[in-house]
Design a protein around this motif. Structure first.
Motif, PDB file in Angstrom:
ATOM      1  N   GLY A 167      -4.027  -6.852 -16.926  1.00 53.10           N
ATOM      2  CA  GLY A 167      -4.552  -7.412 -18.146  1.00 53.10           C
ATOM      3  C   GLY A 167      -5.910  -6.609 -18.664  1.00 53.10           C
ATOM      4  O   GLY A 167      -6.554  -6.338 -17.870  1.00 53.10           O
ATOM      5  N   THR A 168      -6.360  -7.144 -19.885  1.00 54.64           N
ATOM      6  CA  THR A 168      -7.845  -6.462 -20.356  1.00 54.64           C
ATOM      7  C   THR A 168      -8.553  -7.588 -21.078  1.00 54.64           C
ATOM      8  O   THR A 168      -7.858  -8.590 -21.711  1.00 54.64           O
ATOM      9  CB  THR A 168      -7.558  -5.365 -21.128  1.00 54.64           C
ATOM     10  N   GLY A 169      -9.651  -7.506 -20.899  1.00 48.71           N
ATOM     11  CA  GLY A 169     -10.400  -8.324 -21.772  1.00 48.71           C
ATOM     12  C   GLY A 169     -10.694  -9.659 -21.060  1.00 48.71           C
ATOM     13  O   GLY A 169     -11.639 -10.388 -21.568  1.00 48.71           O
ATOM     14  N   GLY A 170     -10.485  -9.833 -20.022  1.00 47.27           N
ATOM     15  CA  GLY A 170     -10.659 -11.009 -19.127  1.00 47.27           C
ATOM     16  C   GLY A 170     -12.046 -10.835 -18.181  1.00 47.27           C
ATOM     17  O   GLY A 170     -12.806 -10.134 -18.540  1.00 47.27           O
ATOM     18  N   PRO A 171     -12.475 -12.167 -17.739  1.00 48.35           N
ATOM     19  CA  PRO A 171     -13.865 -12.056 -17.104  1.00 48.35           C
ATOM     20  C   PRO A 171     -13.932 -11.119 -15.892  1.00 48.35           C
ATOM     21  O   PRO A 171     -15.178 -10.678 -15.636  1.00 48.35           O
ATOM     22  CB  PRO A 171     -14.052 -13.595 -17.019  1.00 48.35           C
ATOM     23  N   MET A 172     -12.879 -10.954 -15.218  1.00 46.59           N
ATOM     24  CA  MET A 172     -13.039 -10.217 -13.673  1.00 46.59           C
ATOM     25  C   MET A 172     -12.855  -8.655 -14.199  1.00 46.59           C
ATOM     26  O   MET A 172     -11.868  -7.979 -14.344  1.00 46.59           O
ATOM     27  CB  MET A 172     -11.865 -10.584 -12.891  1.00 46.59           C
ATOM     28  N   PHE A 173     -13.896  -7.884 -14.208  1.00 43.00           N
ATOM     29  CA  PHE A 173     -13.988  -6.259 -14.223  1.00 43.00           C
ATOM     30  C   PHE A 173     -13.487  -5.893 -12.973  1.00 43.00           C
ATOM     31  O   PHE A 173     -13.819  -5.852 -12.005  1.00 43.00           O
ATOM     32  CB  PHE A 173     -15.102  -6.021 -14.543  1.00 43.00           C
ATOM     33  N   ILE A 174     -12.045  -5.082 -13.066  1.00 40.01           N
ATOM     34  CA  ILE A 174     -11.534  -4.718 -11.862  1.00 40.01           C
ATOM     35  C   ILE A 174     -11.078  -3.088 -11.954  1.00 40.01           C
ATOM     36  O   ILE A 174     -10.445  -2.632 -13.268  1.00 40.01           O
ATOM     37  CB  ILE A 174     -10.161  -5.485 -11.544  1.00 40.01           C
ATOM     38  N   GLN A 175     -11.422  -2.395 -11.107  1.00 43.92           N
ATOM     39  CA  GLN A 175     -11.140  -1.057 -11.278  1.00 43.92           C
ATOM     40  C   GLN A 175     -10.813  -0.470  -9.696  1.00 43.92           C
ATOM     41  O   GLN A 175     -10.913  -0.988  -8.655  1.00 43.92           O
ATOM     42  CB  GLN A 175     -12.171  -0.163 -11.734  1.00 43.92           C
ATOM     43  N   SER A 176      -9.986   0.661  -9.890  1.00 43.77           N
ATOM     44  CA  SER A 176      -9.676   1.341  -8.631  1.00 43.77           C
ATOM     45  C   SER A 176     -10.794   2.203  -8.169  1.00 43.77           C
ATOM     46  O   SER A 176     -11.553   2.561  -9.085  1.00 43.77           O
ATOM     47  CB  SER A 176      -8.493   2.297  -9.044  1.00 43.77           C
ATOM     48  N   SER A 177     -10.924   2.361  -6.940  1.00 46.37           N
ATOM     49  CA  SER A 177     -12.133   3.026  -6.331  1.00 46.37           C
ATOM     50  C   SER A 177     -12.284   4.590  -7.180  1.00 46.37           C
ATOM     51  O   SER A 177     -11.327   5.310  -7.000  1.00 46.37           O
ATOM     52  CB  SER A 177     -11.805   3.582  -4.977  1.00 46.37           C
ATOM     53  N   MET A 206       3.778  -3.204  -5.925  1.00 46.73           N
ATOM     54  CA  MET A 206       3.677  -3.059  -4.440  1.00 46.73           C
ATOM     55  C   MET A 206       3.757  -4.390  -3.726  1.00 46.73           C
ATOM     56  O   MET A 206       4.241  -4.252  -2.647  1.00 46.73           O
ATOM     57  CB  MET A 206       2.482  -2.346  -4.200  1.00 46.73           C
ATOM     58  N   MET A 207       3.116  -5.191  -4.318  1.00 43.07           N
ATOM     59  CA  MET A 207       3.330  -6.568  -3.529  1.00 43.07           C
ATOM     60  C   MET A 207       4.302  -7.261  -4.132  1.00 43.07           C
ATOM     61  O   MET A 207       4.198  -8.808  -3.873  1.00 43.07           O
ATOM     62  CB  MET A 207       1.852  -7.194  -3.650  1.00 43.07           C
ATOM     63  N   GLU A 208       5.426  -7.161  -4.335  1.00 42.62           N
ATOM     64  CA  GLU A 208       6.816  -7.665  -4.854  1.00 42.62           C
ATOM     65  C   GLU A 208       7.722  -7.459  -3.769  1.00 42.62           C
ATOM     66  O   GLU A 208       8.747  -8.047  -3.719  1.00 42.62           O
ATOM     67  CB  GLU A 208       7.004  -7.588  -6.214  1.00 42.62           C
ATOM     68  N   GLY A 209       7.604  -6.456  -3.005  1.00 34.64           N
ATOM     69  CA  GLY A 209       8.528  -6.027  -1.921  1.00 34.64           C
ATOM     70  C   GLY A 209       8.055  -5.631  -0.594  1.00 34.64           C
ATOM     71  O   GLY A 209       7.364  -6.484  -0.259  1.00 34.64           O
ATOM     72  N   ASP A 210       8.314  -4.789  -0.032  1.00 37.78           N
ATOM     73  CA  ASP A 210       7.896  -4.203   1.489  1.00 37.78           C
ATOM     74  C   ASP A 210       6.411  -4.060   1.794  1.00 37.78           C
ATOM     75  O   ASP A 210       6.095  -3.797   2.786  1.00 37.78           O
ATOM     76  CB  ASP A 210       8.785  -2.866   1.756  1.00 37.78           C
ATOM     77  N   GLY A 211       5.942  -3.778   0.634  1.00 35.49           N
ATOM     78  CA  GLY A 211       4.463  -3.505   0.599  1.00 35.49           C
ATOM     79  C   GLY A 211       4.281  -1.596   0.346  1.00 35.49           C
ATOM     80  O   GLY A 211       5.093  -1.274  -0.185  1.00 35.49           O
ATOM     81  N   GLY A 212       3.094  -1.002   0.894  1.00 36.90           N
ATOM     82  CA  GLY A 212       3.059   0.280   0.505  1.00 36.90           C
ATOM     83  C   GLY A 212       1.402   0.544   0.733  1.00 36.90           C
ATOM     84  O   GLY A 212       0.825  -0.023   1.317  1.00 36.90           O
ATOM     85  N   CYS A 213       0.775   1.622   0.238  1.00 33.69           N
ATOM     86  CA  CYS A 213      -0.244   2.086   0.214  1.00 33.69           C
ATOM     87  C   CYS A 213      -0.840   2.491  -1.083  1.00 33.69           C
ATOM     88  O   CYS A 213       0.032   3.156  -1.843  1.00 33.69           O
ATOM     89  CB  CYS A 213      -0.301   3.410   1.255  1.00 33.69           C
ATOM     90  N   ALA A 214      -2.158   2.077  -1.274  1.00 32.58           N
ATOM     91  CA  ALA A 214      -2.812   2.471  -2.376  1.00 32.58           C
ATOM     92  C   ALA A 214      -4.304   2.651  -2.358  1.00 32.58           C
ATOM     93  O   ALA A 214      -4.946   2.165  -1.430  1.00 32.58           O
ATOM     94  CB  ALA A 214      -2.563   1.427  -3.485  1.00 32.58           C
ATOM     95  N   TYR A 215      -5.113   3.231  -3.436  1.00 37.00           N
ATOM     96  CA  TYR A 215      -6.212   3.029  -3.248  1.00 37.00           C
ATOM     97  C   TYR A 215      -6.713   1.850  -3.759  1.00 37.00           C
ATOM     98  O   TYR A 215      -6.179   1.026  -4.449  1.00 37.00           O
ATOM     99  CB  TYR A 215      -6.961   3.845  -4.661  1.00 37.00           C
ATOM    100  N   SER A 216      -7.698   1.299  -3.224  1.00 36.73           N
ATOM    101  CA  SER A 216      -8.010  -0.176  -3.288  1.00 36.73           C
ATOM    102  C   SER A 216      -8.551  -0.599  -4.587  1.00 36.73           C
ATOM    103  O   SER A 216      -9.209   0.293  -5.506  1.00 36.73           O
ATOM    104  CB  SER A 216      -9.096  -0.580  -2.320  1.00 36.73           C
ATOM    105  N   ASP A 217      -8.114  -1.695  -5.175  1.00 40.14           N
ATOM    106  CA  ASP A 217      -9.008  -2.413  -6.432  1.00 40.14           C
ATOM    107  C   ASP A 217      -9.996  -2.930  -5.989  1.00 40.14           C
ATOM    108  O   ASP A 217     -10.180  -3.724  -4.849  1.00 40.14           O
ATOM    109  CB  ASP A 217      -7.876  -3.183  -6.989  1.00 40.14           C
ATOM    110  N   SER A 218     -11.385  -2.880  -6.713  1.00 37.52           N
ATOM    111  CA  SER A 218     -12.459  -3.529  -6.523  1.00 37.52           C
ATOM    112  C   SER A 218     -13.340  -4.225  -7.598  1.00 37.52           C
ATOM    113  O   SER A 218     -12.780  -3.865  -8.681  1.00 37.52           O
ATOM    114  CB  SER A 218     -13.355  -2.833  -5.815  1.00 37.52           C
ATOM    115  N   SER A 219     -14.028  -5.196  -7.158  1.00 36.12           N
ATOM    116  CA  SER A 219     -14.653  -5.890  -8.313  1.00 36.12           C
ATOM    117  C   SER A 219     -16.056  -5.628  -8.443  1.00 36.12           C
ATOM    118  O   SER A 219     -16.987  -6.128  -8.198  1.00 36.12           O
ATOM    119  CB  SER A 219     -14.649  -7.652  -8.041  1.00 36.12           C
ATOM    120  N   THR A 220     -16.177  -4.243  -8.795  1.00 38.06           N
ATOM    121  CA  THR A 220     -17.444  -3.589  -9.084  1.00 38.06           C
ATOM    122  C   THR A 220     -17.500  -3.049 -10.616  1.00 38.06           C
ATOM    123  O   THR A 220     -16.350  -2.775 -11.405  1.00 38.06           O
ATOM    124  CB  THR A 220     -17.583  -2.182  -8.311  1.00 38.06           C
TER     125      THR A 220
END
Length: 539
Positions: A167-177, A206-220
């Motif tokens: 989503g966009t426009g919410g209070p939590m600013f989230i981005q990939s590294s 990724m978090m609906e099945g077996d999992g996987g690998c990704a760049y982390s999302d962060s609250s920065t």
């Protein structure tokens, strides 16, 4: 010109908010509509949502102080908060399953709670976690589909558009590294070498099945930590109906028969009381929430009678079911120095220890610096190094929070029981070997000189190393769990069983710890609590 105007507006708001809060604190009311205890990742959300109605008077209490300090705002400095004045720095009891060690259990003591001292990882949890919550609560509103909609509403996602999941426009600013380190990229390539898929981000498919690998999302945001307090509560600090009181310890609940009427607090060395005309919400975290309940006479009757505390409500689950993610570091030396970037942890992975499992039970995060427990060997890394933290996403070990006396200012006794369950050590061995396989994959050969720890060891030696190197992920949860069995403390609407005008909204209500870092799920708990309170009180 835009940045200058923005900076000026920020300064004007800060001055206005500080003056408003100074005025409100100097003239504290005897009664508020709602008293929210704890300004962490859940309490900050609730205070903001309730204060959105200007006719509602909200008091937010926090034991710590301000979060606007360099150690908090600078993402690279997050480790300096550990054991500082912004950390409760709880110490678990010596544990025979950790070779007799006592481990640090950090928890935020500052506006924003854990979201102000953590590594800023935004991890939503697995689909199965939320569906399990819904089953335990007997309320589909806790299920994944509804929670996914909340996540979309609260995010301000700064990545490729993905309207189904982001989503966009919410209070939590989230981005990939942004501009991740080459070793973060190597981790994704190494995972693929092992047959583990990579995803655009860790908070969608990724978090609906077996999992996987990704760049982390962060609250920065703009190179700074964007704590939950900063995202939710701070923009309302200039409002006349929201009072934020720092350096205030909640010691007990005020009860008349089975109804909570307010709280007892300790501030500036003085004990006083504050009344709530509608409700009190405990958001003090998985250690202090059960502590306040027990000191108020709500808990296991045998435990309370041991300290001559009058039993007002027998709830044997208070303080039980303590859960945490345990982790153990594997460390490699760099061929040449590589400086950490962003938060110093930019890649993450979730996977299963056995293919028959229905969801990931292993979690990994990369630290772009060497880390070790006090019990592991001193490191000799001329060019520096990096760590792979392997951990148990679904531990079976259970701990307990217990009182040490009837004095609410005395510390609690924490029985973490880390790795006490025999299945946990079996899974930990698989986890450690998988972490080693990732770090020793071809993708890391250009960067890695050698594996430092644990190195090639027999199974028994590796088990000993795991017990020596295990530390907490600081995801303490589940000590006042939601549900309807004998050990449940709150129902699906977060009301404490048998007590009126009291709710709990923090990580303690989780029936089991979520798969991954717990900040984002605690924000959801705050949002769900806010929805429930607004509906029940018609605000």
């Amino acid at each position: 010109m835009t940045s200058i105007n923005s900076s000026s507006q920020d300064q004007d708001f800060a001055e206005r908010a500080n003056a408003n809060q100074a005025s409100l604190r100097a003239a504290l009311k005897t009664h508020y509509d709602f008293i929210v205890c704890g300004a962490g990742s859940s309490g900050s959300v609730i205070a903001r949502r309730l204060a959105e109605n200007p006719s509602v008077q909200v008091l937010l209490l926090e034991a710590g102080g301000d979060e606007d300090v360099p150690e908090v705002t600078n993402p690279a400095l997050w480790p300096t908060n550990l054991r500082s004045d912004r950390d409760w720095a709880f110490q678990a009891a010596p544990n025979p399953h950790l070779n007799g060690r006592s481990i640090l259990l950090s928890m935020g003591k500052v506006l924003g709670g854990g979201s102000s001292i953590n590594a800023m990882v935004w991890a939503r949890g697995h689909k199965s976690d939320w569906d399990f919550f819904a089953t335990e609560a007997k309320d589909p509103a806790w299920g994944y589909e509804n929670v996914l909609a909340i996540y979309r509403n609260i995010e301000d996602w700064k990545g490729p558009p993905d309207p189904e999941y982001r989503g966009t426009g919410g209070p939590m600013f989230i981005q990939s590294s942004p501009n991740p380190s080459p070793i973060a990229s190597a981790m994704l390539e190494a995972a693929q070498e092992l047959g583990i898929p990579s995803f655009p981000n860790p908070n969608g498919r990724m978090m609906e099945g077996d999992g996987g690998c990704a760049y982390s999302d962060s609250s920065t945001r703009d190179g700074k930590r964007h704590s939950v307090f900063r995202a939710y509560t701070y923009p309302y600090m200039d409002r006349p109906n929201l009072t934020v009181l720092t350096h205030t310890v909640v010691t007990r609940l005020l009860l008349e028969q089975q109804q909570v009427t307010g709280v007892e607090i300790m501030r500036d060395g003085q004990t006083s009381t504050l009344r709530a005309t509608s409700e009190v919400i405990l958001s003090l975290g998985a250690i202090h929430t059960p502590k306040v309940l027990m000191c108020s006479g709500i808990g296991d009757q045998d435990e309370l009678r041991q300290f001559s505390i009058p039993v007002l409500q027998h709830l044997p689950g208070v303080g039980r079911n303590l859960q945490d993610h345990v982790t153990f570091g594997c460390i490699w030396e760099y061929k040449y120095p590589i400086s950490p970037r962003n938060t110093g942890s930019e890649a993450t992975m979730y996977w299963k220890s056995h293919p028959t499992l229905d969801a990931p039970d292993l979690m990994f995060c990369q630290a772009e610096f060497p880390t070790r427990s006090p019990a592991t060997p001193v490191l000799d890394l001329p060019n520096g190094g990096w760590s792979m933290f392997g951990g148990l996403a679904r531990p079976k070990s259970r701990g307990r929070v217990r009182l040490s006396s009837s004095n609410p200012l005395d510390p609690v006794r924490l029985e973490a029981n880390t790795l006490a369950h025999t299945d946990d050590i079996k899974v930990a061995l698989v986890c450690a070997e998988m972490a080693r396989a990732i770090g020793n994959a071809r993708a890391f050969m250009p960067f890695v000189e050698r594996e430092v720890l644990p190195g090639g060891k027999s199974k028994s030696q590796l088990e000993y190393y795991i017990r020596d190197s295990a530390v907490s992920y600081w995801h303490l949860t589940c000590t006042a769990k939601m549900g309807h069995d004998a050990l449940s403390v709150v129902d699906g609407s977060l009301k404490v069983h048998g007590i009126r005008n009291l709710r709990i909204a923090d990580g303690s209500i989780m029936p089991r710890v979520t798969t991954g870092n717990t900040m984002a799920p605690c924000v959801i708990i705050g949002e769900r609590a806010s929805q429930i309170l607004k509906k029940e009180h018609c605000i």
